[in-house]
Every structure is written in C-alpha cells, then in structure tokens.
Write a protein that holds these residues in place. Sequence first.
Motif, short mmCIF file in Angstrom:
data_model
loop_
_atom_site.label_atom_id
_atom_site.label_comp_id
_atom_site.label_asym_id
_atom_site.label_seq_id
_atom_site.Cartn_x
_atom_site.Cartn_y
_atom_site.Cartn_z
N ARG A 169 20.46 47.51 1.85
CA ARG A 169 21.47 47.62 0.79
C ARG A 169 22.82 47.55 1.51
O ARG A 169 23.11 48.41 2.34
CB ARG A 169 21.28 48.96 0.06
N ILE B 20 7.30 45.62 -9.76
CA ILE B 20 7.86 44.51 -8.99
C ILE B 20 6.75 43.58 -8.50
O ILE B 20 5.59 43.96 -8.44
CB ILE B 20 8.67 45.01 -7.76
N GLY C 17 17.13 41.82 -3.72
CA GLY C 17 17.42 41.48 -5.12
C GLY C 17 16.34 41.80 -6.13
O GLY C 17 16.35 41.26 -7.23
N GLU D 107 14.43 43.72 -9.03
CA GLU D 107 14.80 44.61 -10.13
C GLU D 107 13.60 45.49 -10.44
O GLU D 107 12.52 45.01 -10.76
CB GLU D 107 15.18 43.79 -11.37
N TYR D 108 13.79 46.80 -10.28
CA TYR D 108 12.69 47.74 -10.53
C TYR D 108 12.49 47.92 -12.03
O TYR D 108 13.45 48.01 -12.80
CB TYR D 108 12.98 49.10 -9.91
N LYS D 109 11.22 47.98 -12.42
CA LYS D 109 10.87 48.34 -13.80
C LYS D 109 9.84 49.46 -13.71
O LYS D 109 8.64 49.24 -13.89
CB LYS D 109 10.30 47.14 -14.55
#
Length: 196
Positions: A40, A90, A124, A126-128
């Motif tokens: 990050r 992911i 990049g 995106e966590y769900k």
Amino acid sequence: MHHPLFDALETQLSTRPPQALRMPGLVLREAAVLVPLLLRDGEPQVLFTKRPTTLRHHAGQYSFPGGSRDAVDPTPLQTALRETREELGIDVTGVRVLGALDEVPTLGGSGFRIQPFVGVLPQGLEYKPNPMEVEFIVEVPLAHLMEPTAHRTEPHRSRGVEYEVDFYTYGSHVIWGATGRILRHLLSLTRALSQP
C-alpha cells in the motif's frame, strides 16, 4: 507485487521446510490459513480479518483468512486459498505464495493444527468480505508490527501447561492467540532478513 522483502522471504521459506507439530496423544483437526501481505503506497502491509461475535470458534478475534481442511481440498494450501476467496470475496489466482510457516496449534477448546502460508495479494483488489465470516478487514503496516512497543506477552495456562501468549496492538485492534503466534514467526523471519 514485487518488493525486496517479499523476494527475500520467498527465498528464506524455500530453503527452510516448515516444522510440523509434535503433540503426541493429541488429535487435532487440520486447518490452514493464508497470511496475506500486500503493498500500500509501496509499503508492506499485513491483512487481518475480524471475526463476527456470532461465530462458534474464536468469535470477535482477529485472524488470517482460513479454516478447517475439507475433503474437497487436495492440499492445505488449497484450503488456505479457498477460504481466502470465500472470506474476502477476491480472485485468488493471482496470489503469489511465498512459502509455509511452522504449524501452530489452537490451544483453546477448538483443537486445530494450523498450517500457515504466506502469500502476496495482487495490487488493486477490491474486497467483498463475507459478512457471515468477516466483520471487517484491517491492513496493518509491517513496520508498525516490528516496533517493540506493538508487542507484549502474557503468561497463560492450558491443560496444565504454562506458555506465553503474544499480543500485537494497532490502535484499537489487538491481535493474539494462534494468529499472534503465526505473526511472531513471520516477524522473526522478517527481522532476520532486515539485519545488515
């Protein structure tokens, strides 16, 4: 994805086979976790999930994505990746697996032997998160976890044996238990690699 520390960890883990647990007389169920690393702003981070308070095992604790090995999992690594996909929502095909850490037991009543794998998540993502298994996700800078002030130990007793429990603090987040033991091993390897 690429960082000198990740490369060094991969080399180190490839030359040192993980230690299996030796606990004669104790039958523990197989489990596996992924210790997710990521970059990050160019800085290595460690990802943790907080478990909902409604879960049967280790409710409300911080953990790495993972769980017990199912019959469908050909290897413990498959368990770790499947559980990571289910918990974080992911695509795990791009995870760079650096290697395995030593097995650790859960010392409460749940009775698991956990095989941890260290893996780097692609940039990049995106966590769900699955709300049934994950209350929220927290990324902690590796540099913070290496600070002596972030770590403390407390004596604990289980089944007549006394041992030290590791606690790592990041703001209001407190990481301990089997996750703390796994983290301690990762950090000891990282420190050794950071020595001039």
